[in-house]
Design an enzyme around this catalytic site. Structure first.
Site, PDB file in Angstrom:
ATOM      1  N   ARG A   1      99.421  -8.552  68.739  1.00 39.22           N
ATOM      2  CA  ARG A   1     100.425  -9.776  68.372  1.00 39.22           C
ATOM      3  C   ARG A   1     101.488  -9.229  67.563  1.00 39.22           C
ATOM      4  NH1 ARG A   1      97.260 -13.617  65.264  1.00 39.22           N
ATOM      5  NH2 ARG A   1      98.251 -15.565  66.399  1.00 39.22           N
TER       6      ARG A   1
ATOM      7  N   ASP B   1      82.539 -12.782  63.645  1.00 40.88           N
ATOM      8  CA  ASP B   1      82.350 -11.194  63.980  1.00 40.88           C
ATOM      9  C   ASP B   1      83.660 -10.558  64.157  1.00 40.88           C
ATOM     10  OD1 ASP B   1      83.200 -12.017  66.591  1.00 40.88           O
ATOM     11  OD2 ASP B   1      81.285 -11.836  67.500  1.00 40.88           O
ATOM     12  N   GLY B   2      84.872 -11.241  64.058  1.00 44.85           N
ATOM     13  CA  GLY B   2      86.278 -10.702  64.188  1.00 44.85           C
ATOM     14  C   GLY B   2      86.619 -10.137  65.611  1.00 44.85           C
TER      15      GLY B   2
ATOM     16  N   ASP C   1      96.360 -23.560  60.263  1.00 46.41           N
ATOM     17  CA  ASP C   1      96.283 -22.151  60.799  1.00 46.41           C
ATOM     18  C   ASP C   1      97.548 -21.882  61.702  1.00 46.41           C
ATOM     19  OD1 ASP C   1      94.175 -21.386  59.104  1.00 46.41           O
ATOM     20  OD2 ASP C   1      92.837 -21.638  60.805  1.00 46.41           O
TER      21      ASP C   1
ATOM     22  N   ARG D   1     101.289 -17.825  55.750  1.00 46.82           N
ATOM     23  CA  ARG D   1     101.310 -19.096  55.911  1.00 46.82           C
ATOM     24  C   ARG D   1     101.081 -19.958  54.529  1.00 46.82           C
ATOM     25  NH1 ARG D   1      96.518 -18.171  60.291  1.00 46.82           N
ATOM     26  NH2 ARG D   1      95.797 -16.962  58.790  1.00 46.82           N
TER      27      ARG D   1
ATOM     28  N   LYS E   1      94.409  -8.963  67.292  1.00 45.81           N
ATOM     29  CA  LYS E   1      93.452 -10.058  67.385  1.00 45.81           C
ATOM     30  C   LYS E   1      92.153  -9.597  68.147  1.00 45.81           C
ATOM     31  CE  LYS E   1      93.214 -14.622  66.382  1.00 45.81           C
ATOM     32  NZ  LYS E   1      93.398 -15.187  65.145  1.00 45.81           N
TER      33      LYS E   1
END
Length: 262
Positions: free
Chosen positions: A84, A26-27, A160, A91, A14
């Site tokens: 993570r 922008d990630g 999410d 999902r 992440k």
């Protein structure tokens, strides 16, 4: 990644930058929100609430620009990356996007994979396996959100924030989009960008129901008419609707929409 007990977990970075699936961001991630995510995911785990986990946090020398309160005041912050872990990162949206684009063969293959890998109680040769899958997700959604509410946890992006894992659902902890409200204020909004107050604490159950309606829409192309009717009956039972009426589907859709406005 395989743990010493033989469990397989999937890794995810992440804040490492853009991916082929990035949208307009922008990630990247900033240090303050990465620390919050790390601490929260571990706290949720030790509170007994199914959740993604945090394995490590690395601070970056790169600067990241963020408008923390969405008020036009952009500031330079220090970047960070969180490693993570979860048994699955699938999902509801993973299925929804395929149904929306009409990729039904890929949708069926992905759904079969999810059931086989993460819902061992469902037999793959069961003609009603998709119904069983939906029924399980309905029950586990209610269970997970109840666990959130029991500790005052408010998830700022509920669609999410729920993933499939091992036959149960888990909390996908997102940076900057959660809060523990020990006063259990139903009107509290944890996400500062949620101007419509959609994800206030008191709405979490309603948004969970909305998620299930989206899952239902994604699964419908894979069902025969008899199974579609069974889906409708599931919702009618949960809403307390008795008998048969030609407007049942309209009423179900209307009540789902109204629940999000409450």
């Amino acid at each position: 990644y395989f743990f010493r007990h033989g469990e397989r977990w999937e890794l995810q970075l992440k804040g490492s930058g853009k991916t082929p699936y990035s949208r307009n961001g922008d990630g990247r991630a900033v240090l303050r929100s990465s620390v919050r995510e790390f601490l929260c995911s571990e706290a949720m785990h030790y509170l007994g609430i199914p959740t993604s986990r945090a394995a490590s946090l690395v601070v970056s020398d790169d600067d990241v620009w963020r408008d923390q309160f969405y008020n036009g005041n952009i500031k330079k912050e220090r970047g960070a990356i969180v490693l993570r872990l979860a048994k699955s990162w699938f999902r509801i949206g993973s299925l929804e996007i395929l149904a929306h684009s009409g990729e039904l063969d890929l949708l069926r293959r992905l759904l079969d994979f999810i059931i086989q890998e993460h819902f061992p109680s469902i037999a793959m040769n069961d003609s009603n396996k998709y119904l069983e899958f939906f029924s399980t997700v309905v029950s586990e959604t209610a269970n997970l959100i109840s666990l959130w509410m029991s500790v005052g946890f408010a998830h700022g992006k509920v669609p999410d924030g729920i993933g499939f894992r091992g036959g149960i659902l888990y909390s996908n902890v997102l940076k900057n989009c959660f809060y523990f409200n020990v006063l259990f204020e139903t009107d509290f909004v944890p996400n500062t960008s949620d101007d419509e107050r959609r994800y206030k604490i008191g709405n979490q159950a309603s948004v969970g129901l909305f998620n299930l309606s989206k899952l239902l829409q994604a699964l419908k192309p894979l069902l025969d008419p008899r199974q579609k009717q069974l889906f409708t009956e599931l919702f009618k039972t949960k809403l307390g609707l008795l008998g048969e009426n030609e407007n049942d589907n309209y009423l179900i859709a209307f009540l789902l929409k109204v629940s999000l406005l409450c």
